[in-house]
Design an enzyme around this catalytic site. Structure first.
Site, PDB file in Angstrom:
ATOM      1  N   HIS A  19     -70.667 -45.900 -36.089  1.00  0.00           N
ATOM      2  CA  HIS A  19     -70.318 -45.216 -34.846  1.00  0.00           C
ATOM      3  C   HIS A  19     -71.221 -44.000 -34.664  1.00  0.00           C
ATOM      4  O   HIS A  19     -71.600 -43.348 -35.642  1.00  0.00           O
ATOM      5  CB  HIS A  19     -68.855 -44.772 -34.915  1.00  0.00           C
ATOM      6  CG  HIS A  19     -68.282 -44.282 -33.616  1.00  0.00           C
ATOM      7  ND1 HIS A  19     -68.359 -45.007 -32.442  1.00  0.00           N
ATOM      8  CD2 HIS A  19     -67.617 -43.143 -33.304  1.00  0.00           C
ATOM      9  CE1 HIS A  19     -67.758 -44.335 -31.476  1.00  0.00           C
ATOM     10  NE2 HIS A  19     -67.305 -43.194 -31.971  1.00  0.00           N
ATOM     11  N   ASN A  46     -66.468 -37.300 -28.928  1.00  0.00           N
ATOM     12  CA  ASN A  46     -66.438 -38.746 -29.041  1.00  0.00           C
ATOM     13  C   ASN A  46     -66.637 -39.369 -27.663  1.00  0.00           C
ATOM     14  O   ASN A  46     -66.813 -38.654 -26.662  1.00  0.00           O
ATOM     15  CB  ASN A  46     -65.112 -39.194 -29.669  1.00  0.00           C
ATOM     16  CG  ASN A  46     -65.210 -40.540 -30.359  1.00  0.00           C
ATOM     17  OD1 ASN A  46     -66.180 -41.275 -30.193  1.00  0.00           O
ATOM     18  ND2 ASN A  46     -64.201 -40.876 -31.140  1.00  0.00           N
TER      19      ASN A  46
END
Length: 446
Positions: free
Chosen positions: A366, A388
């Site tokens: 990620h 995020n």
């Protein structure tokens, strides 16, 4: 071979009966699952979202049900810069769908070239099998988004908005990968017939035309974004209009960054990757003839210093992690003490960072954005602020808190302006890279 005997099982069962609080732990886990049953609230108390260094950002974006984190993270760092330059609203976004279209298109062509390159190898060769396992996917690396932008530019999200499949990409990927495997059958057959390169090139052109049509019907026609007007109101409510822009002229004016200045720094403490050396990965990329994936491996303290230097200078940092272990996705806390799993079950599952990589326990999964850090009196990091791309619901309005200990163990890559590199690392970064196997963990796509 070591066999398990029935006598051993009886012995194990006796040991279980003497395990402290076994029944209590079993009931808690069976009702709540391992994570919730072992959640330790003290981790959250020790990781308050307060930071001594913070970059001004905005509303958190949402990649939805797609694997575009690497792309969102890159475009987020760029929109932070654009918002500062032009005082644009924090709701402004660059089009992730536009770059997604071109990435899918270019990855398909990259796959064809790798098929031809490996056509003399048998299907059960590891490289061929690895290639066919996933012809293309949503994930990527920093250098791959740079390759797309350098070739195709950028546009605002308003010019090339999201489609259903850009935000929910599983059906798209299933169909495209099936087509690419079918195309691989044809290309390997042509290569086996000793077809000349001109005929193979013509076949690839035909296949690319099919892909362009398919992707245009799924995402939208990129020709519609070839020329556009961009109008907006700044934070002071002043109206602005820029007429007849192209994706490249928009990038030049509104992002105004030389992507060649930004380099990938990794921390991979494994014996096969000496520090202060550069590495690339065989068969990894998206744009044929475009920017090469290239990493400079440095020690952990240097890795953190570079990220901190860029944050102190007011610029956010693209970074890549393994987002699985010890992450509470609801609270947005990334902390090694989130879950007391090993203590609860009386096991030792600890591995060093090098062991995690060598034994396939961890790799980069990620990408996000570092937007702040809390430093102690000695300028050492205590915790990090993370933007995020999962929308505003997780964490605090979409922002996560990462402990420095978690950063040390599960962060693998940061992207920084090379001006922050000391002279020795600048010299090291321009070295020709060692080529790693396609399945090397440093080739993992975020």
């Amino acid at each position: 071979m070591t066999e398990i005997s029935l006598e051993q099982i009886k012995e194990f069962d006796q040991g279980l009966k003497s395990f402290p609080a076994a029944d209590v732990i079993r009931r808690a886990v069976s009702s709540n699952g391992i994570d919730k049953a072992t959640l330790d609230a003290k981790a959250a108390i020790n990781s308050q979202p307060v930071f001594s260094v913070e970059v001004k950002t905005g509303k958190v974006a949402n990649q939805m049900a797609s694997g575009r984190c690497w792309m969102f993270a890159a475009l987020n760092t760029m929109r932070h810069h654009t918002a500062d330059l032009f005082n644009i609203s924090d709701k402004f976004e660059l089009s992730q769908s536009y770059t997604f279209f071109w990435d899918k298109f270019e990855k398909s062509n990259y796959f064809y070239n790798n098929v031809v390159k490996t056509a003399d190898l048998p299907l059960d060769d590891r490289k061929v099998a690895y290639l066919m396992q996933t012809p293309q996917q949503d994930g990527g690396q920093w250098d791959m988004i740079c390759a797309i932008i350098e070739k195709y530019g950028l546009v605002p999200q308003s010019v090339f908005p999201e489609s259903f499949d850009s935000s929910h990409s599983s059906a798209l990927n299933r169909l495209l990968n099936r087509k690419l495997r079918k195309d691989a059958v044809e290309l390997r057959a042509l290569a086996a017939q000793k077809t000349n390169q001109a005929e193979i090139d013509e076949k690839i052109k035909e296949l690319n035309a099919d892909n362009y049509r398919f992707l245009s019907l799924v995402f939208g026609d990129p020709a519609d974004a070839a020329h556009f007007d961009f109008e907006y109101r700044d934070e002071d409510k002043n109206y602005h209009l820029e007429k007849n822009l192209t994706p490249k002229s928009f990038f030049t004016k509104f992002v105004d960054q030389d992507l060649e200045d930004y380099v990938s720094i990794i921390n991979a403490p494994t014996a096969d990757k000496p520090y202060d050396k550069t590495y690339t990965i065989e068969n990894l990329g998206n744009v044929v003839g475009g920017r090469q994936v290239k990493h400079l491996n440095v020690k952990l303290d240097e890795f953190k210093k570079l990220a901190i230097a860029q944050l102190k200078d007011g610029q956010s940092v693209w970074f890549g992690v393994d987002m699985g272990p010890q992450v509470d996705r609801e609270t947005g806390l990334m902390d090694l003490d989130n879950y007391a799993q090993e203590a609860a079950f009386g096991i030792d599952a600890s591995l060093t960072k090098a062991e995690q990589l060598d034994y396939a326990d961890s790799l980069m999964t990620h990408a996000m954005v570092l937007t702040g850090v809390d430093l102690d009196e000695n300028d050492q990091p205590l915790r990090w602020k993370v933007e995020n791309s999962w929308g505003e619901k997780p964490g605090k309005d979409g922002y996560f808190v990462m402990s420095d200990a978690w950063m040390s163990l599960y962060s693998y890559q940061v992207v920084v302006n090379k001006k922050y590199l000391p002279e020795a690392l600048k010299t090291a970064q321009v070295q020709d890279p060692k080529i790693l196997d396609p399945w090397d963990p440093m080739g993992a796509l975020a």
